[in-house]
Design a protein around this motif. Sequence first.
Motif, PDB file in Angstrom:
ATOM      1  N   SER A 311      15.290  47.541 -51.108  1.00  0.00           N
ATOM      2  CA  SER A 311      15.625  48.257 -49.878  1.00  0.00           C
ATOM      3  C   SER A 311      14.506  48.006 -48.885  1.00  0.00           C
ATOM      4  N   THR A 312      14.684  48.496 -47.675  1.00  0.00           N
ATOM      5  CA  THR A 312      13.634  48.320 -46.673  1.00  0.00           C
ATOM      6  C   THR A 312      12.571  49.418 -46.779  1.00  0.00           C
ATOM      7  N   ALA A 313      12.734  50.344 -47.722  1.00  0.00           N
ATOM      8  CA  ALA A 313      11.773  51.455 -47.856  1.00  0.00           C
ATOM      9  C   ALA A 313      10.430  50.936 -48.372  1.00  0.00           C
ATOM     10  N   PRO A 314       9.321  51.623 -48.039  1.00  0.00           N
ATOM     11  CA  PRO A 314       8.016  51.203 -48.561  1.00  0.00           C
ATOM     12  C   PRO A 314       8.026  51.199 -50.090  1.00  0.00           C
ATOM     13  N   LEU A 315       7.205  50.340 -50.696  1.00  0.00           N
ATOM     14  CA  LEU A 315       7.104  50.293 -52.157  1.00  0.00           C
ATOM     15  C   LEU A 315       6.547  51.622 -52.666  1.00  0.00           C
ATOM     16  N   VAL A 316       7.027  52.049 -53.820  1.00  0.00           N
ATOM     17  CA  VAL A 316       6.507  53.289 -54.411  1.00  0.00           C
ATOM     18  C   VAL A 316       5.114  53.027 -54.995  1.00  0.00           C
ATOM     19  N   GLU A 326       4.895  44.958 -47.936  1.00  0.00           N
ATOM     20  CA  GLU A 326       4.952  46.133 -47.061  1.00  0.00           C
ATOM     21  C   GLU A 326       5.183  45.702 -45.609  1.00  0.00           C
ATOM     22  N   HIS A 327       4.476  44.663 -45.219  1.00  0.00           N
ATOM     23  CA  HIS A 327       4.620  44.153 -43.859  1.00  0.00           C
ATOM     24  C   HIS A 327       6.036  43.625 -43.619  1.00  0.00           C
ATOM     25  N   PHE A 328       6.580  42.925 -44.604  1.00  0.00           N
ATOM     26  CA  PHE A 328       7.960  42.407 -44.491  1.00  0.00           C
ATOM     27  C   PHE A 328       8.968  43.554 -44.353  1.00  0.00           C
ATOM     28  N   ARG A 329       8.813  44.567 -45.176  1.00  0.00           N
ATOM     29  CA  ARG A 329       9.772  45.690 -45.111  1.00  0.00           C
ATOM     30  C   ARG A 329       9.640  46.436 -43.777  1.00  0.00           C
ATOM     31  N   GLN A 330       8.405  46.576 -43.316  1.00  0.00           N
ATOM     32  CA  GLN A 330       8.204  47.195 -41.999  1.00  0.00           C
ATOM     33  C   GLN A 330       8.897  46.361 -40.919  1.00  0.00           C
ATOM     34  N   SER A 331       8.779  45.046 -41.036  1.00  0.00           N
ATOM     35  CA  SER A 331       9.433  44.160 -40.060  1.00  0.00           C
ATOM     36  C   SER A 331      10.951  44.342 -40.099  1.00  0.00           C
ATOM     37  N   CYS A 332      11.510  44.476 -41.308  1.00  0.00           N
ATOM     38  CA  CYS A 332      12.957  44.701 -41.429  1.00  0.00           C
ATOM     39  C   CYS A 332      13.332  46.025 -40.763  1.00  0.00           C
ATOM     40  N   ARG A 333      12.540  47.065 -41.020  1.00  0.00           N
ATOM     41  CA  ARG A 333      12.850  48.381 -40.429  1.00  0.00           C
ATOM     42  C   ARG A 333      12.761  48.305 -38.904  1.00  0.00           C
ATOM     43  N   ASP A 334      11.707  47.656 -38.412  1.00  0.00           N
ATOM     44  CA  ASP A 334      11.539  47.546 -36.951  1.00  0.00           C
ATOM     45  C   ASP A 334      12.712  46.773 -36.343  1.00  0.00           C
ATOM     46  N   TRP A 335      13.107  45.707 -37.016  1.00  0.00           N
ATOM     47  CA  TRP A 335      14.186  44.872 -36.493  1.00  0.00           C
ATOM     48  C   TRP A 335      15.488  45.662 -36.441  1.00  0.00           C
ATOM     49  N   LEU A 336      15.747  46.409 -37.490  1.00  0.00           N
ATOM     50  CA  LEU A 336      16.970  47.219 -37.527  1.00  0.00           C
ATOM     51  C   LEU A 336      16.949  48.292 -36.441  1.00  0.00           C
ATOM     52  N   ALA A 337      15.763  48.894 -36.248  1.00  0.00           N
ATOM     53  CA  ALA A 337      15.652  49.974 -35.251  1.00  0.00           C
ATOM     54  C   ALA A 337      15.818  49.430 -33.838  1.00  0.00           C
ATOM     55  N   ALA A 338      15.418  48.172 -33.631  1.00  0.00           N
ATOM     56  CA  ALA A 338      15.446  47.605 -32.288  1.00  0.00           C
ATOM     57  C   ALA A 338      16.776  46.934 -31.960  1.00  0.00           C
ATOM     58  N   ARG A 339      17.696  46.926 -32.912  1.00  0.00           N
ATOM     59  CA  ARG A 339      18.916  46.136 -32.691  1.00  0.00           C
ATOM     60  C   ARG A 339      19.719  46.684 -31.523  1.00  0.00           C
ATOM     61  N   PRO A 340      20.143  45.790 -30.679  1.00  0.00           N
ATOM     62  CA  PRO A 340      20.914  46.241 -29.524  1.00  0.00           C
ATOM     63  C   PRO A 340      22.353  46.536 -29.918  1.00  0.00           C
ATOM     64  N   GLY A 341      23.013  47.331 -29.113  1.00  0.00           N
ATOM     65  CA  GLY A 341      24.453  47.583 -29.289  1.00  0.00           C
ATOM     66  C   GLY A 341      24.743  48.555 -30.416  1.00  0.00           C
ATOM     67  N   PRO A 342      26.041  48.806 -30.680  1.00  0.00           N
ATOM     68  CA  PRO A 342      26.427  49.809 -31.676  1.00  0.00           C
ATOM     69  C   PRO A 342      26.181  49.328 -33.096  1.00  0.00           C
TER      70      PRO A 342
END
Length: 342
Positions: A311-316, A326-342
């Motif tokens: 998942s994109t969650a931080p490692l336990v 951790e950096h990769f997952r953060q990048s995935c989260r940032d990318w998802l949060a920044a996605r334009p449109g619905p």
Amino acid sequence: MKDFDARLFREHWHLACHRNELPVPGDYLRMQTPLGDLVVFNDSGELLAFDNLCPHRGARMFDGEAGNGPATCRYHGWTYDKGRVIVPMAEEFAGCDTSRARLNTYRLDWCGDFLFVGIAPRMALYEQLGEAAALLENIGFNIANRLDLNAGSFRCYWPVAVENALEPYHISMVHPETLGMLELEAGSNEYLGRNSVWYAPLGNARVDKQLRSLKRHFAIDYGYEGYMSVYLFPFTMISSTFGYSYSLQHFLPAQDGQNTHFSSRLLGTHLANERAAQLLAPLFTSTAAINRKVFEEDHQVCQLVPKSSWSTAPLVFPAASEAKIEHFRQSCRDWLAARPGP
Ligand code: FES
Ligand SMILES: [Fe+2]
């Protein structure tokens, strides 16, 4: 998350090839992506990228991984040459205008001698690459040719394979007789936007000395003196020992949403002279064989990890050597949060 893979592919630039991989008219290279094929083709000296589908009835034009040949569809012979589509028995098409037939081409841009392909990238190429661009330019100017191409399927979800490639924690366990022989030190990570680099000196003094002694055989002006692994978000890695050759890897999502289209290419650098080429040939042959073994070892462990474990969650339990995950997952989260449109 349903269209995560396809959107990541559509909305980024992807490193498709080095200029010197397709030097001759007719050279082509095929990649399998979450949106179908992507082919880069040398059309009389001009590189173009397209979806590998014939404009007539959509047959695939190229089915090898790489090679040389005319862009001729094997179904009815439509051919793409010098920017135009040539239609056999054109008189058959009196009722329609075949001069409107086009390949479905993609956008291209260069970072030094590396060709990037984009479908609908969110950013300009240099914005996406950030400070990794200068590093790529330096690498690219030293690459002379492709020495090996190894493509296949990894039976795991692509982020599992990417995260495996991002952490050295598994090396001693999974690669004891291959990559493990270098006895890589902890080294350091560098974060360049969503891209990252790991620089690790060789702990094996004997191998380190041997490799240093080879330097005079190369005509290169860049090369980290140790092991370097560059990650280009989202699907690409480039690794090298001493900058003598580069392994370019892609971990592309398969269309089934489960598996990974893996490919690795061994890219050779400029050599000092003809004698160096003869002298180093066995080294490159063994590098290609070792790389293939390393990726098979990686595949064996990656297929132990089901898609549901990612998942994109931080490692336990993050190890220091898993910081790039951790950096990769953060990048995935940032990318998802920044996605334009619905
Ligand atoms: S489908 Fe390609 S020529 Fe007909
Ligand atoms: Fe590995």
